[in-house]
Design an enzyme around this catalytic site. Sequence first.
Site, short mmCIF file in Angstrom:
data_model
loop_
_atom_site.label_atom_id
_atom_site.label_comp_id
_atom_site.label_asym_id
_atom_site.label_seq_id
_atom_site.Cartn_x
_atom_site.Cartn_y
_atom_site.Cartn_z
CD GLU A 74 -3.60 7.34 5.46
OE1 GLU A 74 -4.58 6.26 5.87
OE2 GLU A 74 -2.22 7.61 5.38
CD GLU A 100 -2.31 1.30 2.60
OE1 GLU A 100 -2.99 0.62 3.29
OE2 GLU A 100 -2.88 2.46 3.22
#
Length: 459
Positions: free
Chosen positions: A135, A130
């Site tokens: 974020e 990932e």
Amino acid sequence: MYFATLLLGARLAQLGLAAYSLKDDYSGNNFANMFGFDTEDDPTHGYVNYVDQNTAQSQGLYSVNNGVVTLGVDHTNVASGRGRNSIRVTSHAQYTHGLVVLDLAHMPGSICGTWPAFWMTGPNWPNSGEIDIIEGVNSQSQNKMSLHTSDGCSVPQGNCQGNQGCSIDNGGSSSYGNGFNSANGGTYAMEWTSSQISVWFFSRGSEPSDINSASPNPTNWGSPTASFASGSSCDIDSHFMNNNIVFDTTFCGDWAGQVFSSDSTCSALASSCTDYVQNNPSAFANAYWAINYLKVYEQGGASTQVAIATSSSVHSAASIAQTASSAPIPTYHSSSAAQPPPSGHVSSLIGRSTTSESPGVPSATPASPPETGSVATHTVVGTGIVTQTRQSSASPEAMSVTTEYTTGNGVVTQTAEPWTGRGSHHGHQRPPSPWQGGPQVRRSRVARHIREHAGGHHS
């Protein structure tokens, strides 16, 4: 002496290479055709109801206006059921390596209860890896860039295994949330190669001139905002593969919910994250993505063009000008088991001349050698091979260059020797031609280097 000539010539060739070519353009009306709208329960246990495309459009959560794609959340209703309506989209295409460039006019603000992300992930998490490009949670003011992997990947930033992952907080207040939006947005770029995963952030007006061009070149962009290097403690190609692109905005859940009470701004607003998200719809009016463009580039392209000229003196450098929609020429140092290179990859072995032959595929023979003192220029389209050389009549010194644009197994060989009329395919030596002269062809042991490097096993 030959090798010094080759190394300099190859470096000159490298300077002319275009690093990337456009593979996929998700911008504007392409967006909904290239992404799927996810409707399953949030895997991070957020207080969120992901809706399908029709629902998103009818509620004004998804739209395209003047080429700008907007992904929003419900900010008019008290939430119920699974949670606040929102959007999570996953690209149909999967990627292993490449350059992803995202220009945003707006991202979800630094809003309590929110957890927006722009990221990539593959099947069977975390075994395919990932990559979190953007974020953050709650009132966060700076972007967090992270990797998450299966066991066995540690980088200087930490152990990347599992939910904890390894991360870098960088980019300043204009890189995320309210600060990003106040600065009129900006551009993120993520480059993923076998050697490293790097992220650049450029605030509005500071973007490199080539970032939205047909062939952007990150080598000209300066130091990345975050970089995670492959090495003995983390082989990137073993931990990252077949990743989809994801946008989502969730609420609370395993991260935003867990730290809600420790955020002094958020804890003053409600007793819990879920309570705040459920009952304060207007707080989320700015929890939207506004995407100017999203493009994915790949190394390699449709053709390779090479021009070669060599000197009769071993003390003079060869002049090589190479232009291609391909990767810069790497140098390989070791070999092991053979693996095929990625599609569209062009590689070279610089300054190596050892013997290695592979049986199997017959090779084309050039019709005639280039004339003495000439410069040979050829173009390869698709999978193929060209040989270019020039030999001075005053000296046996010459340089022959075998170049192959590959979409499967492939080889690019650079050696220094008298003209041998070598024209080979996938590293296989062809029979001598009637006009061949000089010593026996010395094959460069390069195919295995290329395949090993491409397969992620090269050290």
